[in-house]
Write a protein that holds these residues in place. Sequence first.
Motif, PDB file in Angstrom:
ATOM      1  N   GLU A   1       0.810  -1.216   0.000  1.00 41.82           N
ATOM      2  CA  GLU A   1       0.000   0.000   0.000  1.00 41.82           C
ATOM      3  C   GLU A   1       0.842   1.265   0.000  1.00 41.82           C
ATOM      4  N   GLU A   2       2.138   1.144   0.326  1.00 41.18           N
ATOM      5  CA  GLU A   2       2.978   2.334   0.443  1.00 41.18           C
ATOM      6  C   GLU A   2       3.150   3.022  -0.911  1.00 41.18           C
ATOM      7  N   PRO A   3       3.141   4.352  -0.908  1.00 40.71           N
ATOM      8  CA  PRO A   3       3.435   5.034  -2.167  1.00 40.71           C
ATOM      9  C   PRO A   3       4.948   4.980  -2.418  1.00 40.71           C
ATOM     10  N   GLY A   4       5.339   5.276  -3.645  1.00 39.82           N
ATOM     11  CA  GLY A   4       6.758   5.412  -3.956  1.00 39.82           C
ATOM     12  C   GLY A   4       7.524   4.101  -4.004  1.00 39.82           C
ATOM     13  N   GLN A   5       8.843   4.243  -3.845  1.00 37.63           N
ATOM     14  CA  GLN A   5       9.765   3.136  -4.052  1.00 37.63           C
ATOM     15  C   GLN A   5       9.439   1.902  -3.209  1.00 37.63           C
ATOM     16  N   VAL A   6       9.074   2.116  -1.953  1.00 42.13           N
ATOM     17  CA  VAL A   6       8.823   0.982  -1.068  1.00 42.13           C
ATOM     18  C   VAL A   6       7.687   0.116  -1.618  1.00 42.13           C
ATOM     19  N   GLY A   7       6.589   0.762  -2.001  1.00 40.84           N
ATOM     20  CA  GLY A   7       5.470   0.022  -2.549  1.00 40.84           C
ATOM     21  C   GLY A   7       5.804  -0.634  -3.884  1.00 40.84           C
ATOM     22  N   ASP A   8       6.719  -0.017  -4.628  1.00 39.52           N
ATOM     23  CA  ASP A   8       7.113  -0.598  -5.915  1.00 39.52           C
ATOM     24  C   ASP A   8       7.941  -1.863  -5.718  1.00 39.52           C
ATOM     25  N   GLU A   9       8.746  -1.864  -4.652  1.00 36.62           N
ATOM     26  CA  GLU A   9       9.637  -3.008  -4.452  1.00 36.62           C
ATOM     27  C   GLU A   9       8.993  -4.123  -3.649  1.00 36.62           C
ATOM     28  N   ALA A  10       7.954  -3.800  -2.891  1.00 27.25           N
ATOM     29  CA  ALA A  10       7.337  -4.799  -2.011  1.00 27.25           C
ATOM     30  C   ALA A  10       6.858  -6.063  -2.752  1.00 27.25           C
ATOM     31  N   PRO A  11       6.191  -5.938  -3.919  1.00 24.43           N
ATOM     32  CA  PRO A  11       5.728  -7.183  -4.556  1.00 24.43           C
ATOM     33  C   PRO A  11       6.880  -8.104  -4.982  1.00 24.43           C
ATOM     34  N   PHE A  12       8.036  -7.520  -5.305  1.00 25.44           N
ATOM     35  CA  PHE A  12       9.185  -8.356  -5.674  1.00 25.44           C
ATOM     36  C   PHE A  12       9.669  -9.146  -4.453  1.00 25.44           C
ATOM     37  N   ALA A  13       9.708  -8.455  -3.295  1.00 27.44           N
ATOM     38  CA  ALA A  13      10.114  -9.143  -2.067  1.00 27.44           C
ATOM     39  C   ALA A  13       9.117 -10.256  -1.747  1.00 27.44           C
ATOM     40  N   LEU A  14       7.842  -9.962  -1.954  1.00 26.71           N
ATOM     41  CA  LEU A  14       6.802 -10.955  -1.712  1.00 26.71           C
ATOM     42  C   LEU A  14       7.006 -12.190  -2.600  1.00 26.71           C
ATOM     43  N   ALA A  15       7.269 -11.939  -3.888  1.00 26.21           N
ATOM     44  CA  ALA A  15       7.492 -13.047  -4.817  1.00 26.21           C
ATOM     45  C   ALA A  15       8.709 -13.863  -4.377  1.00 26.21           C
ATOM     46  N   ASN A  16       9.755 -13.185  -3.914  1.00 28.16           N
ATOM     47  CA  ASN A  16      10.946 -13.905  -3.445  1.00 28.16           C
ATOM     48  C   ASN A  16      10.658 -14.744  -2.218  1.00 28.16           C
ATOM     49  N   LEU A  17       9.822 -14.230  -1.356  1.00 30.45           N
ATOM     50  CA  LEU A  17       9.487 -14.953  -0.132  1.00 30.45           C
ATOM     51  C   LEU A  17       8.791 -16.271  -0.453  1.00 30.45           C
ATOM     52  N   ILE A  18       7.885 -16.257  -1.425  1.00 27.26           N
ATOM     53  CA  ILE A  18       7.070 -17.457  -1.670  1.00 27.26           C
ATOM     54  C   ILE A  18       7.587 -18.302  -2.824  1.00 27.26           C
TER      55      ILE A  18
END
Lengths: 658, 241
Positions: free
Chosen positions: A277-294
Amino acid sequence: MPASASASTNRPEHLIFRLSSSEGEAKLKALKEMKNQIIGNRTKKLSYIKIGAVPTVAGILASAGESDAFLLIQSAAVIGSFACGVDTGVEAVLDSGAFPHLLRILSNPDEKVVDAGARSLRMIFQSKLAPKYDFLQKEKMEFLLLLLNSENENVTGLGASIITHSCETSAEQKALCGAGVLRRLVSLLEGSLNQRDASLDSLAVIVKNNPEVISKFVGPQSGRTLSAITELTKDRCPRTRLLACTCLIVIRNSYPCYLQDIGIKTKLLLILLELLEEPGQVGDEAPFALANLIVEKEDLHKLAFEVDAVDKLCNFLQKVPAQVKRFQGILLALAELCSKLENCRSRLLSLQVLNSITDALTHDSAEVRSAACICIRSVSRSVKDVIQNLSAGCFMNEVMITPLVQLLHDPSTSVQVAALGAISNIVVDFTTRRVTFIQCGGVKQLVQLSKSMDSMLRLNAVWALRNLMFLADNSCKQGIFLELTASTLASLICDPEPSIQEQALALVRNLVNGCINSIEHVLAEDGIILNAVGRQLWSTSYTEVWVQGVYVLSNVATGNEFHKEAVMQQLLPQAGDCSQSFIIKFLQSNDNRLRTAAIWCVVNLTYPSSPEAFSRVVKLWNAGIFSQIKNMDDDPCLDVKFRVTTALKQLTFGDSST
Amino acid sequence: MSVFWFVSRQLAAIEAMATSKKVITREEWEKRLSNVKIRKEDMNKLVMNFLVTEGYVEAAEKFCMESGTEHIDLATIKDRMAVKKAVQCGNVEDAIERVNDLNPEILDTNPQLFFHLQQQRLIELIRKGKVEEALEFAQEELAPRGEENESFLEELERTVALLAFEDVSNCPVGELLDISQRLKTASEVNAAILTSQSHEKDPKLPSLLKMLIWAQNQLDEKAAYPHINNLSTAVLEDPPV
């Protein structure tokens, strides 16, 4: 014009002239002007770089004396800004020779000068064009430690950026760990906010895929570091939360015995879903981290499903994300999530986001197009119930097929490969819908790509054709074969890449599976295809290629007398050639699949009701194949064992006493 | 922070005993309150954190001396306040130069903030009626940023629309000329400078007060007790009986 009072003296050319010709205050003023013009302004940076501003400024930095703090600060700041966010700027800065001078001013007594130098160097190290830092050299490592141990926050930040930029090999990771860098970074976790973030970023790079370093990292202090990082996943600052999660994910993925309990897994999932939900860079990178986690982990897919990850990710697709990176990340995370579990796929389909994903196939960005293909591929990797209930209707309609086929012409190879992957999954087992695909010109383009110079494209194109051929009806096979031609198929079977040989043979295997008419195809043009199959079976050493090749022969051997004789010719060495038939080698193989394929081939060749069966039995006896099979009546593989009994019966015409 | 402990401990204690709504008298409540020890230093830090973040330089200076909290680099607060003030007064160019002197990275790595400052510059030009200069500035400085980012383009179009109205005070985009727009931009710069100085961009005190209200609301479902309704006086008010 009223506005232009300063405009004429502000012109880039004029400003450079003032820089190089003036002295003292005037020079300083010109530098500041340039700095204020270029900061945040990409266009200005590019135009200044073009007219050669960087070497002029680098000259000022090089010639300024140690005590001339103002000039050093301003020139270093200008150089840093040129290197920020613009690759040509980094190039120009490196070419100008400013780099060693920036390093030099790090030891200036004035703290503000040090700040300026460290900031500019950090800008350079944030670009992939920055020179690689050699940690394995003793004095370089010492210098790095000096940076990391500094009191100045910008200097420790520089040290961390150097690690993040340059640490790649496991030797480098070990060297950094051995030199005590890890210890220092861990202590920086308790430093200021910026030091913490920089430390987390570098820690992830040093431990990535290196269990040895991780065990040193978490071992001696019995998990104190781990709990410190875990604590940071709850920090107030979203960027810190993301970096801490990323660090834990890297540790987990590289050293599976850590962080296995369900509590931390769920926690990481929930934090990352919230960070989306975060705006900016953090929100842009979060789905990649999520994909890496699973990634590739079914238990985590299940957990993610339970905390509504599919719904949350799909929500973002309803309103198309404006940032390319975020859009790409969300598609990739969904692709990962749907790669294994049926309930994730059916949830996605029920949320009606397929249209958004289909629209993404025509997005301006190649990354988004490619991610959409990967997502479709994952969703369509489904067993029958989803296919029948939901996707049969939605996948194979023209709305999706047409853009996918168009992507086969995409200028980006990675998009083409991803599109082929999606098509491969979609065309399989949709007997009635193949027509749509063929009518869109799909086959023509697949055949084109199967002749590509790029081996990834060739491989995926042949793969898609193989799936398209699977259980297709005769007219469909005929159509594909005419487009593909016997000679192309023969050359694909002999492709330099074994994986392509395998797919080409599997394609032929699917082609000749079924009615007699289709077997005729492999005998076209003087048996050019069958000869290629035979040649590969004699020459290659790849089991996968053998399995597919023998199945081709086995399928052809179900045909008429003429077909069976053609197989015999490939199977047995020519007169005068004393080498042993490959089929004996295959029957002796350790690979169950290969033995199964080989014994099927013998069974089909000796099927008793065909008129020439007897002469073939004699030939097989003479080639030593019978005695090999006789030894196999106790084969550990049940499938093989049954076929051996049948084969022995046929080879002895039912007289099992022989 | 001890205050957090206090709130959550109270909550847990009351949750444990309350099945029906329990009434807690003022006497009982104050006894409980006095049982919670909050370290003076923590309170001081909290106040200091507020003063520094909000940029009350003189108050911070005095408080630092009186309370003996750790030394704070007041120069950085002064610089930050000068930037904030410049934006609030409409001297955006001056503010930009000050930020760049403070740390050139801030505007170079924060395109949104940079755009908002440039947009504010444009607004000030329009306010002064310098139409030609405004148009030139929009074209030279802002249009390229709009090409880089779609949402910037929309904002730019909205801002330039100010030029199309005779009576800007009464037009649909008139709020851009409002003082609140300056304050918005100023607080955005302030937050970015704080972040660059490794300082959290929001003071802790307001979120603590939010938490107090949240905790009271939670508690309301289970107990009747003396409330703090007016946060500025923090007077305990008896529960309605």
